[in-house]
Design a protein around this motif. Structure first.
Motif, PDB file in Angstrom:
ATOM      1  N   MET A   1       0.812  -1.200   0.000  1.00 40.30           N
ATOM      2  CA  MET A   1       0.000   0.000   0.000  1.00 40.30           C
ATOM      3  C   MET A   1       0.860   1.271   0.000  1.00 40.30           C
ATOM      4  SD  MET A   1      -3.180   0.757   2.412  1.00 40.30           S
ATOM      5  CE  MET A   1      -4.075   2.248   2.320  1.00 40.30           C
ATOM      6  N   ILE A   2       2.006   1.222   0.712  1.00 45.41           N
ATOM      7  CA  ILE A   2       2.935   2.350   0.658  1.00 45.41           C
ATOM      8  C   ILE A   2       4.319   1.838   0.291  1.00 45.41           C
ATOM      9  CG2 ILE A   2       1.710   3.750   2.373  1.00 45.41           C
ATOM     10  CD1 ILE A   2       4.142   3.018   4.289  1.00 45.41           C
ATOM     11  N   ARG A   3       5.148   2.771  -0.120  1.00 44.22           N
ATOM     12  CA  ARG A   3       6.545   2.457  -0.396  1.00 44.22           C
ATOM     13  C   ARG A   3       7.370   3.613   0.136  1.00 44.22           C
ATOM     14  NH1 ARG A   3      10.729   2.784  -4.798  1.00 44.22           N
ATOM     15  NH2 ARG A   3       9.602   4.494  -5.776  1.00 44.22           N
ATOM     16  N   LEU A   4       8.458   3.291   0.834  1.00 46.27           N
ATOM     17  CA  LEU A   4       9.406   4.309   1.251  1.00 46.27           C
ATOM     18  C   LEU A   4      10.572   4.267   0.283  1.00 46.27           C
ATOM     19  CD1 LEU A   4       9.663   3.860   5.143  1.00 46.27           C
ATOM     20  CD2 LEU A   4       7.904   4.989   3.797  1.00 46.27           C
ATOM     21  N   ARG A   5      10.876   5.412  -0.292  1.00 46.71           N
ATOM     22  CA  ARG A   5      12.038   5.483  -1.176  1.00 46.71           C
ATOM     23  C   ARG A   5      12.943   6.604  -0.685  1.00 46.71           C
ATOM     24  NH1 ARG A   5      11.749   9.966  -4.116  1.00 46.71           N
ATOM     25  NH2 ARG A   5       9.723  10.728  -4.828  1.00 46.71           N
ATOM     26  N   LYS A   6      14.218   6.459  -0.973  1.00 42.93           N
ATOM     27  CA  LYS A   6      15.183   7.473  -0.546  1.00 42.93           C
ATOM     28  C   LYS A   6      14.762   8.837  -1.079  1.00 42.93           C
ATOM     29  CE  LYS A   6      20.130   8.613  -0.719  1.00 42.93           C
ATOM     30  NZ  LYS A   6      19.917  10.020  -0.655  1.00 42.93           N
ATOM     31  N   MET A   7      14.811   9.809  -0.220  1.00 40.35           N
ATOM     32  CA  MET A   7      14.482  11.177  -0.620  1.00 40.35           C
ATOM     33  C   MET A   7      15.596  11.703  -1.521  1.00 40.35           C
ATOM     34  SD  MET A   7      13.829  14.413   1.857  1.00 40.35           S
ATOM     35  CE  MET A   7      12.743  15.710   1.337  1.00 40.35           C
ATOM     36  N   GLU A   8      15.210  12.323  -2.617  1.00 43.89           N
ATOM     37  CA  GLU A   8      16.161  12.913  -3.569  1.00 43.89           C
ATOM     38  C   GLU A   8      16.038  14.433  -3.526  1.00 43.89           C
ATOM     39  OE1 GLU A   8      18.268  11.006  -5.092  1.00 43.89           O
ATOM     40  OE2 GLU A   8      17.329   9.063  -4.709  1.00 43.89           O
ATOM     41  N   GLN A   9      17.029  15.116  -4.055  1.00 44.92           N
ATOM     42  CA  GLN A   9      16.987  16.582  -4.095  1.00 44.92           C
ATOM     43  C   GLN A   9      15.773  17.066  -4.902  1.00 44.92           C
ATOM     44  OE1 GLN A   9      19.098  18.681  -2.242  1.00 44.92           O
ATOM     45  NE2 GLN A   9      19.578  16.686  -1.361  1.00 44.92           N
ATOM     46  N   THR A  10      15.346  16.278  -5.867  1.00 43.44           N
ATOM     47  CA  THR A  10      14.184  16.664  -6.673  1.00 43.44           C
ATOM     48  C   THR A  10      12.887  16.630  -5.865  1.00 43.44           C
ATOM     49  OG1 THR A  10      14.005  14.378  -7.452  1.00 43.44           O
ATOM     50  CG2 THR A  10      15.206  15.932  -8.867  1.00 43.44           C
ATOM     51  N   ASP A  11      12.916  16.021  -4.672  1.00 41.59           N
ATOM     52  CA  ASP A  11      11.741  15.980  -3.800  1.00 41.59           C
ATOM     53  C   ASP A  11      11.634  17.223  -2.927  1.00 41.59           C
ATOM     54  OD1 ASP A  11      10.772  13.318  -4.465  1.00 41.59           O
ATOM     55  OD2 ASP A  11      12.553  12.565  -3.440  1.00 41.59           O
ATOM     56  N   LEU A  12      12.648  18.063  -2.902  1.00 41.82           N
ATOM     57  CA  LEU A  12      12.646  19.218  -2.005  1.00 41.82           C
ATOM     58  C   LEU A  12      11.462  20.166  -2.218  1.00 41.82           C
ATOM     59  CD1 LEU A  12      16.445  20.011  -1.661  1.00 41.82           C
ATOM     60  CD2 LEU A  12      14.900  19.115   0.095  1.00 41.82           C
ATOM     61  N   PRO A  13      11.058  20.483  -3.459  1.00 47.76           N
ATOM     62  CA  PRO A  13       9.909  21.391  -3.599  1.00 47.76           C
ATOM     63  C   PRO A  13       8.634  20.872  -2.927  1.00 47.76           C
ATOM     64  CG  PRO A  13      11.109  21.274  -5.665  1.00 47.76           C
ATOM     65  CD  PRO A  13      11.693  20.214  -4.761  1.00 47.76           C
ATOM     66  N   VAL A  14       8.320  19.601  -3.079  1.00 49.74           N
ATOM     67  CA  VAL A  14       7.100  19.072  -2.452  1.00 49.74           C
ATOM     68  C   VAL A  14       7.282  18.979  -0.936  1.00 49.74           C
ATOM     69  CG1 VAL A  14       7.550  16.581  -2.678  1.00 49.74           C
ATOM     70  CG2 VAL A  14       5.206  17.420  -2.719  1.00 49.74           C
ATOM     71  N   PHE A  15       8.477  18.643  -0.485  1.00 49.12           N
ATOM     72  CA  PHE A  15       8.764  18.593   0.946  1.00 49.12           C
ATOM     73  C   PHE A  15       8.573  19.975   1.572  1.00 49.12           C
ATOM     74  CE2 PHE A  15      12.124  18.652   4.371  1.00 49.12           C
ATOM     75  CZ  PHE A  15      11.457  17.832   5.257  1.00 49.12           C
ATOM     76  N   LYS A  16       9.090  20.994   0.927  1.00 50.73           N
ATOM     77  CA  LYS A  16       8.929  22.373   1.418  1.00 50.73           C
ATOM     78  C   LYS A  16       7.443  22.741   1.476  1.00 50.73           C
ATOM     79  CE  LYS A  16      13.345  24.000  -0.375  1.00 50.73           C
ATOM     80  NZ  LYS A  16      14.016  24.825  -1.386  1.00 50.73           N
ATOM     81  N   LYS A  17       6.710  22.379   0.440  1.00 47.37           N
ATOM     82  CA  LYS A  17       5.273  22.672   0.407  1.00 47.37           C
ATOM     83  C   LYS A  17       4.568  22.027   1.597  1.00 47.37           C
ATOM     84  CE  LYS A  17       1.150  21.746  -2.347  1.00 47.37           C
ATOM     85  NZ  LYS A  17       0.611  21.011  -3.483  1.00 47.37           N
ATOM     86  N   TRP A  18       4.892  20.756   1.868  1.00 46.83           N
ATOM     87  CA  TRP A  18       4.266  20.061   2.988  1.00 46.83           C
ATOM     88  C   TRP A  18       4.578  20.743   4.313  1.00 46.83           C
ATOM     89  CZ3 TRP A  18       6.283  14.654   1.188  1.00 46.83           C
ATOM     90  CH2 TRP A  18       5.487  14.190   0.130  1.00 46.83           C
ATOM     91  N   LEU A  19       5.821  21.182   4.496  1.00 45.45           N
ATOM     92  CA  LEU A  19       6.225  21.801   5.762  1.00 45.45           C
ATOM     93  C   LEU A  19       5.420  23.051   6.085  1.00 45.45           C
ATOM     94  CD1 LEU A  19      10.094  21.382   5.575  1.00 45.45           C
ATOM     95  CD2 LEU A  19       8.578  20.287   7.233  1.00 45.45           C
ATOM     96  N   TYR A  20       4.931  23.712   5.041  1.00 43.81           N
ATOM     97  CA  TYR A  20       4.153  24.936   5.243  1.00 43.81           C
ATOM     98  C   TYR A  20       2.649  24.704   5.160  1.00 43.81           C
ATOM     99  CZ  TYR A  20       8.515  27.490   5.255  1.00 43.81           C
ATOM    100  OH  TYR A  20       9.769  27.953   5.589  1.00 43.81           O
ATOM    101  N   THR A  21       2.235  23.448   4.998  1.00 52.45           N
ATOM    102  CA  THR A  21       0.821  23.104   5.011  1.00 52.45           C
ATOM    103  C   THR A  21       0.359  23.145   6.475  1.00 52.45           C
ATOM    104  OG1 THR A  21       1.138  21.685   3.082  1.00 52.45           O
ATOM    105  CG2 THR A  21      -0.845  21.309   4.372  1.00 52.45           C
ATOM    106  N   PRO A  22      -0.771  23.783   6.773  1.00 48.59           N
ATOM    107  CA  PRO A  22      -1.163  23.991   8.181  1.00 48.59           C
ATOM    108  C   PRO A  22      -1.135  22.749   9.070  1.00 48.59           C
ATOM    109  CG  PRO A  22      -2.567  25.290   6.758  1.00 48.59           C
ATOM    110  CD  PRO A  22      -1.714  24.442   5.843  1.00 48.59           C
ATOM    111  N   HIS A  23      -1.625  21.608   8.586  1.00 49.45           N
ATOM    112  CA  HIS A  23      -1.668  20.430   9.456  1.00 49.45           C
ATOM    113  C   HIS A  23      -0.280  19.877   9.759  1.00 49.45           C
ATOM    114  CE1 HIS A  23      -1.427  18.168   5.650  1.00 49.45           C
ATOM    115  NE2 HIS A  23      -0.987  17.165   6.394  1.00 49.45           N
ATOM    116  N   VAL A  24       0.721  20.198   8.938  1.00 48.06           N
ATOM    117  CA  VAL A  24       2.103  19.789   9.192  1.00 48.06           C
ATOM    118  C   VAL A  24       2.830  20.874   9.986  1.00 48.06           C
ATOM    119  CG1 VAL A  24       4.335  19.238   8.122  1.00 48.06           C
ATOM    120  CG2 VAL A  24       2.224  18.312   7.144  1.00 48.06           C
ATOM    121  N   ALA A  25       2.678  22.120   9.570  1.00 44.40           N
ATOM    122  CA  ALA A  25       3.373  23.246  10.214  1.00 44.40           C
ATOM    123  C   ALA A  25       3.053  23.332  11.707  1.00 44.40           C
ATOM    124  CB  ALA A  25       3.005  24.551   9.517  1.00 44.40           C
ATOM    125  N   ARG A  26       1.886  22.854  12.074  1.00 48.80           N
ATOM    126  CA  ARG A  26       1.492  22.881  13.485  1.00 48.80           C
ATOM    127  C   ARG A  26       2.470  22.090  14.363  1.00 48.80           C
ATOM    128  NH1 ARG A  26      -4.284  20.699  15.829  1.00 48.80           N
ATOM    129  NH2 ARG A  26      -3.921  21.378  17.959  1.00 48.80           N
TER     130      ARG A  26
END
Length: 156
Positions: A1-26
């Motif tokens: 159902m899920i897969r964990l894959r090594k985070m790549e530098q190309t994932d940084l934009p979505v990671f940054k977006k998540w960090l500023y999403t209210p339910h995460v930023a809290r």
């Protein structure tokens, strides 16, 4: 159902977006610190294992684990015991909250940590107000050390 894959530098934009999403930023305070660690994961922070969580090929979250002895965190004495690891996790996409993915992420991280010959326990310290995370840890077999306010899962 899920897969964990090594985070790549190309994932940084979505990671940054998540960090500023209210339910995460809290809960993920100091997003610039998280971004710095992820950006330098192949250098200064190579001791942290960073992953992107995918559901059906779509990035939906982030998680990581590390040996406590490699960090500068004493973990209320658990680091000194040796064999202590810690984890962090988040579901970044709101549509995937409360679908059981958190439990799958913690189980997968636990399995990966258990492969380390020195691993004896996993310690986590979510904010007490983060009832969802606290409940998730309990449902995954962690026990609250009430004296130290740290959730612990013994591996040995």
């Amino acid at each position: 159902m899920i897969r964990l894959r090594k985070m790549e530098q190309t994932d940084l934009p979505v990671f940054k977006k998540w960090l500023y999403t209210p339910h995460v930023a809290r809960w993920y305070h100091d997003p610039l610190d998280w971004i710095k660690e992820a950006t330098a994961q192949d250098g200064e922070f190579c001791w942290i294992h960073h992953f992107i969580v995918e559901h059906e090929g779509q990035p939906v979250g982030f998680c990581q684990y590390y040996a406590c002895q490699d960090s500068d965190e004493p973990w209320e004495g658990y680091t000194a015991l040796g064999g202590s690891y810690s984890i962090d996790y988040m579901i970044g996409v709101p549509d995937f909250l409360r679908k059981g993915l958190g439990k799958l992420i913690v189980a997968e991280l636990t399995d990966r940590i258990a492969l380390h010959p020195d691993a004896k326990r996993i310690v986590v310290q979510p904010e007490p107000e983060n009832k969802a995370s606290c409940g998730l840890l309990l449902s995954c077999g962690f026990v609250l050390d009430t004296e130290k306010e740290i959730y612990v899962k013994r591996l040995t």
